[in-house]
Motif scaffolding. Structure first.
Motif, mmCIF file in Angstrom:
data_model
loop_
_atom_site.group_PDB
_atom_site.id
_atom_site.type_symbol
_atom_site.label_atom_id
_atom_site.label_comp_id
_atom_site.label_asym_id
_atom_site.label_seq_id
_atom_site.Cartn_x
_atom_site.Cartn_y
_atom_site.Cartn_z
ATOM 1 N N PHE A 11 221.441 38.350 86.728
ATOM 2 C CA PHE A 11 222.107 38.480 87.833
ATOM 3 C C PHE A 11 221.646 38.826 89.594
ATOM 4 O O PHE A 11 221.544 39.238 89.936
ATOM 5 N N LEU A 12 221.961 37.673 90.281
ATOM 6 C CA LEU A 12 221.343 39.041 91.768
ATOM 7 C C LEU A 12 222.626 39.258 91.452
ATOM 8 O O LEU A 12 223.886 38.872 92.211
ATOM 9 N N GLY A 13 222.187 40.448 93.263
ATOM 10 C CA GLY A 13 222.973 41.352 93.352
ATOM 11 C C GLY A 13 223.047 40.968 95.229
ATOM 12 O O GLY A 13 224.288 41.539 95.253
ATOM 13 N N ASN A 14 222.555 39.809 95.363
ATOM 14 C CA ASN A 14 222.424 39.795 96.838
ATOM 15 C C ASN A 14 222.004 37.969 96.655
ATOM 16 O O ASN A 14 220.868 37.554 96.168
ATOM 17 N N CYS A 52 211.936 41.962 92.428
ATOM 18 C CA CYS A 52 211.205 40.358 92.364
ATOM 19 C C CYS A 52 210.630 39.568 93.615
ATOM 20 O O CYS A 52 211.406 39.656 93.905
ATOM 21 N N VAL A 53 209.505 39.765 93.852
ATOM 22 C CA VAL A 53 208.467 38.898 94.677
ATOM 23 C C VAL A 53 208.150 37.658 94.568
ATOM 24 O O VAL A 53 207.547 37.291 93.362
ATOM 25 N N VAL A 54 208.155 36.355 94.958
ATOM 26 C CA VAL A 54 208.039 34.817 94.688
ATOM 27 C C VAL A 54 207.531 34.750 96.251
ATOM 28 O O VAL A 54 208.058 34.776 97.454
ATOM 29 N N PHE A 55 205.747 34.323 95.932
ATOM 30 C CA PHE A 55 205.272 33.439 96.711
ATOM 31 C C PHE A 55 205.181 31.903 96.592
ATOM 32 O O PHE A 55 205.485 31.386 95.356
ATOM 33 N N GLY A 56 204.384 31.873 97.334
ATOM 34 C CA GLY A 56 204.412 29.879 97.557
ATOM 35 C C GLY A 56 205.860 28.938 97.082
ATOM 36 O O GLY A 56 206.536 28.986 97.835
ATOM 37 N N LYS A 57 205.157 27.866 97.100
ATOM 38 C CA LYS A 57 205.409 26.935 96.423
ATOM 39 C C LYS A 57 207.218 27.059 95.969
ATOM 40 O O LYS A 57 208.519 26.595 96.565
ATOM 41 N N LEU A 58 206.852 28.464 94.429
ATOM 42 C CA LEU A 58 208.347 28.656 93.997
ATOM 43 C C LEU A 58 209.163 29.399 95.083
ATOM 44 O O LEU A 58 210.548 29.237 95.027
ATOM 45 N N SER A 59 208.369 29.556 96.130
ATOM 46 C CA SER A 59 209.546 31.347 97.061
ATOM 47 C C SER A 59 210.801 29.672 97.565
ATOM 48 O O SER A 59 211.596 30.268 98.603
ATOM 49 N N GLU A 60 209.863 28.622 97.778
ATOM 50 C CA GLU A 60 210.769 27.973 98.803
ATOM 51 C C GLU A 60 213.100 27.636 97.670
ATOM 52 O O GLU A 60 213.419 27.694 98.810
ATOM 53 N N PHE A 61 212.137 27.302 96.240
ATOM 54 C CA PHE A 61 212.997 27.371 95.904
ATOM 55 C C PHE A 61 214.162 28.850 95.717
ATOM 56 O O PHE A 61 215.450 28.880 95.603
ATOM 57 N N ALA A 62 212.957 29.517 95.377
ATOM 58 C CA ALA A 62 214.054 30.629 94.851
ATOM 59 C C ALA A 62 215.033 31.580 96.224
ATOM 60 O O ALA A 62 215.849 31.932 96.285
ATOM 61 N N GLY A 63 214.463 30.904 97.202
ATOM 62 C CA GLY A 63 215.083 30.896 98.479
ATOM 63 C C GLY A 63 216.662 30.246 99.132
ATOM 64 O O GLY A 63 217.400 30.798 99.756
ATOM 65 N N THR A 64 217.032 29.388 98.224
ATOM 66 C CA THR A 64 218.432 28.710 97.944
ATOM 67 C C THR A 64 219.191 29.383 96.817
ATOM 68 O O THR A 64 220.080 29.587 97.079
ATOM 69 N N LEU A 65 218.666 30.688 96.209
ATOM 70 C CA LEU A 65 219.297 31.080 95.716
ATOM 71 C C LEU A 65 220.376 32.227 95.950
ATOM 72 O O LEU A 65 220.343 32.785 96.823
ATOM 73 N N LYS A 66 221.502 32.097 95.196
ATOM 74 C CA LYS A 66 222.756 33.029 96.383
ATOM 75 C C LYS A 66 223.317 34.151 95.073
ATOM 76 O O LYS A 66 223.305 33.639 93.793
ATOM 77 N N LYS A 67 223.957 35.315 95.842
ATOM 78 C CA LYS A 67 224.113 35.910 95.375
ATOM 79 C C LYS A 67 225.652 35.778 93.956
ATOM 80 O O LYS A 67 226.202 34.765 94.048
ATOM 81 N N GLY A 68 224.853 36.233 92.952
ATOM 82 C CA GLY A 68 225.989 36.056 91.397
ATOM 83 C C GLY A 68 224.903 34.871 90.362
ATOM 84 O O GLY A 68 225.510 34.208 89.602
ATOM 85 N N ALA A 69 223.694 34.149 91.372
ATOM 86 C CA ALA A 69 223.127 33.304 90.744
ATOM 87 C C ALA A 69 222.853 34.126 89.080
ATOM 88 O O ALA A 69 222.353 34.787 88.608
ATOM 89 N N HIS A 70 222.934 33.191 87.685
ATOM 90 C CA HIS A 70 222.397 33.783 86.491
ATOM 91 C C HIS A 70 221.076 33.240 86.624
ATOM 92 O O HIS A 70 220.711 31.972 86.239
ATOM 93 N N ILE A 71 220.472 34.129 86.525
ATOM 94 C CA ILE A 71 218.555 33.691 86.055
ATOM 95 C C ILE A 71 217.801 34.158 85.726
ATOM 96 O O ILE A 71 217.770 35.208 84.778
ATOM 97 N N GLN A 72 216.344 33.784 84.635
ATOM 98 C CA GLN A 72 215.817 34.198 84.223
ATOM 99 C C GLN A 72 214.637 34.590 84.883
ATOM 100 O O GLN A 72 213.898 33.150 85.634
ATOM 101 N N VAL A 73 213.631 35.192 84.821
ATOM 102 C CA VAL A 73 212.624 35.823 85.697
ATOM 103 C C VAL A 73 211.165 35.561 84.803
ATOM 104 O O VAL A 73 211.162 36.830 84.074
ATOM 105 N N GLU A 74 209.951 35.417 85.281
ATOM 106 C CA GLU A 74 209.024 35.592 84.094
ATOM 107 C C GLU A 74 207.455 35.827 85.266
ATOM 108 O O GLU A 74 207.898 35.014 86.300
ATOM 109 N N GLY A 75 207.247 37.108 84.863
ATOM 110 C CA GLY A 75 206.291 37.435 86.056
ATOM 111 C C GLY A 75 205.403 38.340 85.772
ATOM 112 O O GLY A 75 205.274 38.737 84.643
#
Length: 127
Positions: A11-14, A52-75
């Motif tokens: 879960f996102l903390g911020n 977690c650091v996100v670059f490129g096009k995926l960064s635009e989507f990642a920028g919309t995520l809010k605190k408490g979001a339940h996500i899976q990341v790979e990298g």
């Protein structure tokens, strides 16, 4: 053959933090994962925080995520050094360079008024 692959589910903390450096935009996520173990008959839980650091096009989507979001990341797990202004020494940090994000949040439930309206329409159809 070598492989550096990390998969985290948490879960996102911020809220996601979008930053720009050298005309390059990226998004930083603070992801919490939790584990627990049993010691002396009691469960002890531990929360680990991951940068977690996100670059490129995926960064635009990642920028919309809010605190408490339940996500899976790979990298990839990466380390880097920087000069600390506080201690006047080099500091090493570890971070995940994200290649993919999967949002695991369930769809929001309809508002109570909408649910009542749906039930009313179903009663009309049955009559």
């Amino acid at each position: 053959m070598y492989e550096n692959k990390v998969t985290l589910i948490g879960f996102l903390g911020n809220d996601a933090e979008v930053r720009t450096t050298n005309n390059r935009s990226f998004t930083v996520l603070s992801l919490a994962t939790k584990s627990s173990y049993k010691k002396d008959g009691k469960y002890i839980s531990h929360t680990e925080w991951h940068r977690c650091v996100v670059f490129g096009k995926l960064s635009e989507f990642a920028g919309t995520l809010k605190k408490g979001a339940h996500i899976q990341v790979e990298g990839e797990l990466r380390s880097r050094e920087y000069d600390s202004k506080k201690t006047d020494s080099k500091q090493r940090i570890w971070e995940v360079r994200v290649d993919s994000i999967l949002k695991l949040d369930r769809a929001e439930k309809a508002a109570p008024e909408e649910q009542e309206q749906d039930e009313f329409n179903q009663e009309d159809e049955a009559a």
